[in-house]
Enzyme design. Structure first.
Site, PDB file in Angstrom:
ATOM      1  N   GLU A 184      11.060  35.533  46.218  1.00  0.00           N
ATOM      2  CA  GLU A 184       9.940  35.086  46.771  1.00  0.00           C
ATOM      3  C   GLU A 184       9.075  34.358  45.566  1.00  0.00           C
ATOM      4  O   GLU A 184       8.734  35.030  44.678  1.00  0.00           O
ATOM      5  CB  GLU A 184       9.097  36.172  47.302  1.00  0.00           C
ATOM      6  CG  GLU A 184       9.661  36.923  48.378  1.00  0.00           C
ATOM      7  CD  GLU A 184       8.717  37.883  48.973  1.00  0.00           C
ATOM      8  OE1 GLU A 184       7.579  37.985  48.691  1.00  0.00           O
ATOM      9  OE2 GLU A 184       9.199  38.686  50.158  1.00  0.00           O
ATOM     10  N   GLU A 206       8.637  30.870  55.606  1.00  0.00           N
ATOM     11  CA  GLU A 206       8.105  31.874  56.424  1.00  0.00           C
ATOM     12  C   GLU A 206       6.737  31.615  57.170  1.00  0.00           C
ATOM     13  O   GLU A 206       5.684  31.431  56.074  1.00  0.00           O
ATOM     14  CB  GLU A 206       8.137  33.439  55.721  1.00  0.00           C
ATOM     15  CG  GLU A 206       7.572  34.466  56.631  1.00  0.00           C
ATOM     16  CD  GLU A 206       7.952  35.734  56.306  1.00  0.00           C
ATOM     17  OE1 GLU A 206       8.803  36.008  55.340  1.00  0.00           O
ATOM     18  OE2 GLU A 206       7.832  36.690  56.980  1.00  0.00           O
ATOM     19  N   ASP A 217      17.596  40.431  48.767  1.00  0.00           N
ATOM     20  CA  ASP A 217      16.311  40.377  48.329  1.00  0.00           C
ATOM     21  C   ASP A 217      16.151  41.182  46.759  1.00  0.00           C
ATOM     22  O   ASP A 217      16.469  42.265  46.714  1.00  0.00           O
ATOM     23  CB  ASP A 217      15.254  40.885  49.002  1.00  0.00           C
ATOM     24  CG  ASP A 217      14.741  39.834  49.890  1.00  0.00           C
ATOM     25  OD1 ASP A 217      14.562  38.761  49.729  1.00  0.00           O
ATOM     26  OD2 ASP A 217      14.145  40.248  50.994  1.00  0.00           O
ATOM     27  N   LYS A 268      17.725  36.540  46.635  1.00  0.00           N
ATOM     28  CA  LYS A 268      16.628  35.860  46.955  1.00  0.00           C
ATOM     29  C   LYS A 268      15.545  36.344  46.362  1.00  0.00           C
ATOM     30  O   LYS A 268      15.160  37.503  46.104  1.00  0.00           O
ATOM     31  CB  LYS A 268      16.371  35.811  48.781  1.00  0.00           C
ATOM     32  CG  LYS A 268      15.215  35.232  49.094  1.00  0.00           C
ATOM     33  CD  LYS A 268      15.233  35.109  50.741  1.00  0.00           C
ATOM     34  CE  LYS A 268      14.735  36.258  51.608  1.00  0.00           C
ATOM     35  NZ  LYS A 268      13.470  36.781  51.169  1.00  0.00           N
ATOM     36  N   ASP A 323      14.060  42.912  51.720  1.00  0.00           N
ATOM     37  CA  ASP A 323      13.440  44.082  51.258  1.00  0.00           C
ATOM     38  C   ASP A 323      12.502  44.519  52.635  1.00  0.00           C
ATOM     39  O   ASP A 323      11.754  45.592  52.440  1.00  0.00           O
ATOM     40  CB  ASP A 323      12.634  43.786  50.098  1.00  0.00           C
ATOM     41  CG  ASP A 323      11.680  42.516  50.345  1.00  0.00           C
ATOM     42  OD1 ASP A 323      11.544  41.996  51.387  1.00  0.00           O
ATOM     43  OD2 ASP A 323      10.882  42.270  49.390  1.00  0.00           O
ATOM     44  N   SER A 324      12.814  43.964  53.706  1.00  0.00           N
ATOM     45  CA  SER A 324      12.075  44.496  54.800  1.00  0.00           C
ATOM     46  C   SER A 324      12.796  45.757  55.247  1.00  0.00           C
ATOM     47  O   SER A 324      12.357  46.564  56.044  1.00  0.00           O
ATOM     48  CB  SER A 324      12.284  43.533  56.186  1.00  0.00           C
ATOM     49  OG  SER A 324      13.797  43.111  56.376  1.00  0.00           O
TER      50      SER A 324
HETATM   51  O1  KIV Z   1      12.890  41.013  53.947  1.00  0.00           O
HETATM   52  C1  KIV Z   1      13.131  40.064  54.955  1.00  0.00           C
HETATM   53  O2  KIV Z   1      13.643  40.564  55.952  1.00  0.00           O
HETATM   54  C2  KIV Z   1      12.898  38.634  54.793  1.00  0.00           C
HETATM   55  C3  KIV Z   1      12.816  38.024  55.848  1.00  0.00           C
HETATM   56  C4  KIV Z   1      11.798  38.059  56.730  1.00  0.00           C
HETATM   57  C5  KIV Z   1      13.268  36.255  55.670  1.00  0.00           C
HETATM   58  O3  KIV Z   1      12.624  38.366  53.551  1.00  0.00           O
END
Ligand code: KIV
Length: 271
Positions: free
Chosen positions: A122, A189, A90, A120, A51-52
């Site tokens: 969080e 992280e 994510d 994934k 989600d980055s």
């Molecule tokens: O969204 C992302 O890029 C991440 C990584 C930093 C692990 O969750």
């Protein structure tokens, strides 16, 4: 022979074999077809459609605004490019925290509409029920503890997490609960390297670190950061392998110069 050299396709099973044999896992983020083709041909083990994307693709300040539809668009583009890597996506903010049925519905949309291999999430005990429900549908889940950018407004800062014993103990306990629930891997992280090493040694599943030191089973970086496309973000853990910002900017300036001077196109470049 190393596991990663013999496999045609990276699966969650391959990753646990790599952990067993002490082979490090290489993971990068990816958000589009063209880049994912390059990463996959270079034999990256895992592509995380993170989600980055909210930051590096869409230009938002945090990861909170990106939607499930946005993530599905990015993930489907990546999956179309990939032959070998495991693709993990994510679940974006607001699509799994409400209740476990909503979490399952979000994960199912990702799996059905993108062809990705895993999701994934969080968080720890607070999302355990969602993790369990997604796993019960046969969808592999990767966990993410330590600095969890979707909770930025709760903490107010991106500093190193779990430095104090209370938070470290919570992280150890959450990692154990997530493993027991059945996640196939865990991202840690921005936590102290010693704590990350301790957690890694205590788990059977692979642990992938970002700013979590060497004593983990693999590493992940945000693609745009390690390629030097982003310039403003420079945490200590980031190793830049290129300065693509300068390279692209130089190429674009040359193109503009050639167009303006009439040098491009030449006779050879026309019909
Ligand atoms: O969204 C992302 O890029 C991440 C990584 C930093 C692990 O969750």
């Amino acid at each position: 022979m190393s596991v990663h050299k013999t496999v045609k396709r990276v699966t969650t099973h391959v990753l646990s074999e790599m952990k067993l044999k002490g082979e490090k896992i290489a993971m990068l983020t990816g958000y589009d077809y063209s880049m994912a083709r390059i990463l996959d041909s270079a034999e990256i083990d895992i592509i995380l459609v993170g989600d980055s994307a909210s930051n590096v693709m869409a230009g938002y300040e945090t990861t909170l605004p990106i939607t499930l539809d946005n993530m599905i668009y990015h993930a489907a583009s990546v999956v179309r490019a990939v032959r070998r890597a495991l693709v993990v996506v994510d679940l974006p903010f607001g699509t799994y925290q409400g209740n476990s049925m909503e979490a399952l519905a979000s994960a199912i949309r990702i799996m059905k509409e993108t062809g990705a291999h895993a999701v994934k999430l969080e968080g720890g005990s607070e999302i355990l029920e969602s993790v369990e429900r997604i796993l019960s549908a046969g969808i592999p889940v990767m966990g993410h503890l330590g600095l969890t950018p979707q909770s930025i407004h709760k903490f107010g800062t991106y500093v190193v997490r779990a430095r104090d014993e209370e938070e470290a103990a919570r992280l150890r306990s959450d990692a154990g609960k997530l493993e027991k629930a059945g996640i196939f891997a865990l991202v840690l992280e921005k936590i102290p390297a010693r704590l990350a090493g301790e957690v890694t040694a205590g788990l059977n599943i692979p642990v992938i670190g970002i700013g979590a030191g060497q004593a983990v089973d693999g590493q992940v970086l945000v693609l745009h950061d390690m390629l030097g496309i982003t310039q403003e973000f420079s945490p200590r853990f980031l190793r830049r392998y290129h300065n693509l910002y300068a390279e692209i900017s130089g190429a674009v300036s040359s193109y503009i110069r050639d167009v303006r001077s009439g040098d491009f196109p030449s006779e050879k470049e026309q019909y």
